[in-house]
Design a protein around this motif. Structure first.
Motif, mmCIF file in Angstrom:
data_model
loop_
_atom_site.group_PDB
_atom_site.id
_atom_site.type_symbol
_atom_site.label_atom_id
_atom_site.label_comp_id
_atom_site.label_asym_id
_atom_site.label_seq_id
_atom_site.Cartn_x
_atom_site.Cartn_y
_atom_site.Cartn_z
ATOM 1 N N TYR A 482 -1.643 -33.562 15.023
ATOM 2 C CA TYR A 482 -2.390 -34.576 15.766
ATOM 3 C C TYR A 482 -2.336 -34.322 17.265
ATOM 4 O O TYR A 482 -3.282 -34.646 17.987
ATOM 5 C CB TYR A 482 -1.857 -35.982 15.443
ATOM 6 C CG TYR A 482 -2.892 -37.059 15.647
ATOM 7 C CD1 TYR A 482 -3.846 -37.319 14.669
ATOM 8 C CD2 TYR A 482 -2.928 -37.805 16.815
ATOM 9 C CE1 TYR A 482 -4.802 -38.303 14.850
ATOM 10 C CE2 TYR A 482 -3.885 -38.793 17.000
ATOM 11 C CZ TYR A 482 -4.822 -39.029 16.019
ATOM 12 O OH TYR A 482 -5.782 -40.003 16.210
ATOM 13 N N GLU A 483 -1.244 -33.735 17.733
ATOM 14 C CA GLU A 483 -1.160 -33.412 19.158
ATOM 15 C C GLU A 483 -2.252 -32.425 19.555
ATOM 16 O O GLU A 483 -2.881 -32.553 20.610
ATOM 17 C CB GLU A 483 0.214 -32.841 19.496
ATOM 18 C CG GLU A 483 0.400 -32.548 20.983
ATOM 19 C CD GLU A 483 1.794 -32.052 21.321
ATOM 20 O OE1 GLU A 483 2.120 -31.994 22.519
ATOM 21 O OE2 GLU A 483 2.549 -31.727 20.379
ATOM 22 N N ALA A 484 -2.512 -31.425 18.697
ATOM 23 C CA ALA A 484 -3.580 -30.465 18.978
ATOM 24 C C ALA A 484 -4.937 -31.158 18.998
ATOM 25 O O ALA A 484 -5.817 -30.807 19.810
ATOM 26 C CB ALA A 484 -3.568 -29.351 17.925
ATOM 27 N N TYR A 485 -5.101 -32.127 18.132
ATOM 28 C CA TYR A 485 -6.346 -32.908 18.097
ATOM 29 C C TYR A 485 -6.514 -33.690 19.398
ATOM 30 O O TYR A 485 -7.595 -33.710 19.999
ATOM 31 C CB TYR A 485 -6.300 -33.832 16.892
ATOM 32 C CG TYR A 485 -7.503 -34.733 16.714
ATOM 33 C CD1 TYR A 485 -8.797 -34.308 17.010
ATOM 34 C CD2 TYR A 485 -7.333 -36.027 16.227
ATOM 35 C CE1 TYR A 485 -9.891 -35.147 16.823
ATOM 36 C CE2 TYR A 485 -8.420 -36.875 16.033
ATOM 37 C CZ TYR A 485 -9.689 -36.438 16.338
ATOM 38 O OH TYR A 485 -10.766 -37.269 16.156
ATOM 39 N N ARG A 486 -5.436 -34.328 19.869
ATOM 40 C CA ARG A 486 -5.508 -35.083 21.128
ATOM 41 C C ARG A 486 -5.829 -34.162 22.294
ATOM 42 O O ARG A 486 -6.602 -34.518 23.188
ATOM 43 C CB ARG A 486 -4.187 -35.824 21.380
ATOM 44 C CG ARG A 486 -3.992 -37.064 20.540
ATOM 45 C CD ARG A 486 -3.004 -38.021 21.199
ATOM 46 N NE ARG A 486 -1.727 -37.358 21.444
ATOM 47 C CZ ARG A 486 -0.702 -37.395 20.610
ATOM 48 N NH1 ARG A 486 -0.812 -38.047 19.458
ATOM 49 N NH2 ARG A 486 0.436 -36.794 20.901
ATOM 50 N N GLN A 487 -5.215 -32.985 22.305
ATOM 51 C CA GLN A 487 -5.476 -32.042 23.397
ATOM 52 C C GLN A 487 -6.924 -31.569 23.375
ATOM 53 O O GLN A 487 -7.559 -31.439 24.435
ATOM 54 C CB GLN A 487 -4.522 -30.851 23.281
ATOM 55 C CG GLN A 487 -3.080 -31.203 23.586
ATOM 56 C CD GLN A 487 -2.121 -30.064 23.276
ATOM 57 O OE1 GLN A 487 -2.498 -29.066 22.664
ATOM 58 N NE2 GLN A 487 -0.862 -30.213 23.698
#
Length: 500
Positions: A482-487
């Motif tokens: 999810y962090e990659a999605y937010r970035q």
């Protein structure tokens, strides 16, 4: 008026807009004339995959018969519901047998363009101008695809949902309609334990609805919305999962459930279930749309069950984060597109363009909104006057391929219900930006969303302590990427000029 951003430019969007991804136009392969005669040559079959149901038999379908005769086509609306639409479309695209007209969201549009499955409509933009004018004009660019026209984006219909409360129960218990979260909780407790129906039994609950909808106004009162959505606050990107209002919202919902005032079947409720519970007098406050509450046929359905019931709408409750009934995604408008296979069928494409021009003309738009003049409506001056037979036109929305003039339509077709739809349309909603974001290739939205929903319900039902919320986020960021999605969201929305 909603605003979308593309590149560094801003464009107004009303009801339907062009979806572009380039600037150059190629030479036209067909050139429909501006005026009839339409009825020339063979009558091609034109299939449109449309979200909905209730289509009558072709022999009884006045709209189809009129359009077919006018344009010399065989228009076949293929209705579908929910996920069945996505499945059917995917299968037909994979088989090389796509519908002639179908709808996608922005994310799917970008994917199908990359796969070279959609027809470039740039050569025909001026021919589609009547449809553009009908809906108010405007352009939404997809700069990542270079600027070609791939479809018409259809604006959302008017928002329909609100909380509904039993006013007769309020009167019996000496309560005012709840306007804040605290008052909503007190009302729910009174409806559950105060015997509001006077039958001497402990058989009522204070709060109910579909779990994917009914909690929206509570999240909104904390300044956020359901977990997993992106939006702007003070020009900065915020995800509802990390919004400071999220944990207090979950704690409030948990408190209602622990108090025993929520329908115990909340998580399993489907539309028919929570509707019937309310209509039978088991629930006194629930989240629902006005057509299923106040259309004449629905009133006839619930009134005999509870002749003394008086249902009234509630404004979105106020809380520490303000008030918001739900959310809307301006980029998630359904985009009407055509398959690239039509390149090999110029005569059919000619008819399809004529069809879109017709249903957005004064004559055609009246037909697909109201039916036949003299049968389903009459005209008095500038007013459309419904006849008793207009009720037969409940399927007409399936033919509104490029949308409709929503407020005029509602006022004409449902004049008695104007207070209810006007009330719902006035309620504030939070603008989210999800559909403008293309997730990383190795991010599985389905898996992440399933995990978010599972943990959400664990939190509100006390199956997982709220002090482990940080651990939940850490797992989501690492195991579900999810962090990659937010970035990715941050990068893309900045490139579109939508956040600072």
């Amino acid at each position: 008026m909603r605003r979308l951003f593309a590149g560094r430019c801003r464009f107004a969007v009303v009801a339907a807009v062009l979806v572009l991804s380039g600037t150059a136009c190629t030479e036209r392969t067909i050139r429909p004339t501006d005026e009839p005669p339409f009825a020339t040559g063979d009558a091609p079959v034109i299939e449109a995959l449309v979200l909905g149901s209730e289509l009558p038999d072709a022999l009884e379908d006045d709209i189809k018969k009129t359009i077919d005769a006018k344009l010399n086509i065989d228009l076949r609306i293929v209705p579908c519901l929910g996920d069945a639409c996505k499945t059917q479309l995917s299968m037909r695209l994979a088989e090389g047998n796509p519908p002639d007209l179908f709808y996608v969201d922005r994310r799917t549009l970008a994917r199908l363009v990359k796969q070279n499955q959609l027809l470039d409509l740039s050569p025909y933009v001026d021919l589609l101008q009547p449809a553009i004018d009908f809906a108010g004009g405007g352009k939404v660019e997809l700069p990542e695809n270079g600027g070609k026209l791939y479809g018409l984006a259809i604006g959302d219909n008017a928002f329909q949902f609100t909380y509904w409360v039993r006013e007769d129960w309020l009167d019996k218990l000496g309560l005012q309609p709840p306007a804040t979260l605290d008052e909503l909780a007190r009302t729910a407790r009174a409806f559950t334990f105060g015997d509001p129906d006077g039958n001497g039994k402990n058989d009522t609950y204070g709060f109910g609805g579909n779990p994917d909808q009914a909690l929206g106004p509570i999240f909104g009162a904390f300044g956020t919305t359901y977990p997993g959505h992106f939006y702007r606050k003070n020009g900065q990107l915020v995800n509802s999962l990390t919004d400071p209002g999220m944990v207090p919202a979950l704690a409030y919902i948990q408190s209602l459930i622990e108090a025993g005032v929520v329908d115990p079947d909340l998580l399993s409720n489907k539309t028919a279930q929570h509707e019937m519970k309310a209509f039978q007098g088991q629930v006194g406050l629930f989240y629902y749309n006005w057509p299923n509450m106040m259309n004449d046929n629905k009133v006839k359905e619930w009134q005999p069950l509870n002749p003394n019931a008086r249902w009234v709408q509630l404004p979105s409750p106020q809380g520490p984060g303000g008030a918001s009934y739900s959310f809307y995604d301006p980029g998630a408008a359904s985009v009407l597109v055509m398959p690239k296979t039509l390149q090999r069928a110029p005569a059919k494409l000619d008819k399809i363009i004529r069809l879109l021009r017709y249903v957005t003309s004064p004559e055609g738009s009246r037909l697909v909104m109201y039916g036949l003049e003299g049968k389903h409506y009459t005209v008095a001056g500038n007013q459309i006057v419904p006849t008793a037979q207009m009720s037969q036109m409940k399927y007409a929305y399936l033919y509104q391929l490029v949308g409709r003039d929503e407020l005029t339509y509602l006022k004409t077709k449902f004049p008695k219900q104007e207070p209810y739809f006007s009330f719902a349309m006035r309620q504030p909603r939070l603008e989210v930006l999800d559909s403008f974001i293309d997730p990383p290739d190795d991010y599985s939205a389905a898996d992440a969303e399933r995990y978010i929903k599972e943990e959400l319900y664990k939190f509100i039902y006390g199956k997982r302590p709220l002090d482990s919320y940080g651990e939940f986020l850490a797992t989501l960021d690492t195991e579900y990427r999810y962090e990659a999605y937010r970035q990715a969201a941050e990068r893309q929305l900045k490139s579109l000029g939508m956040i600072r």
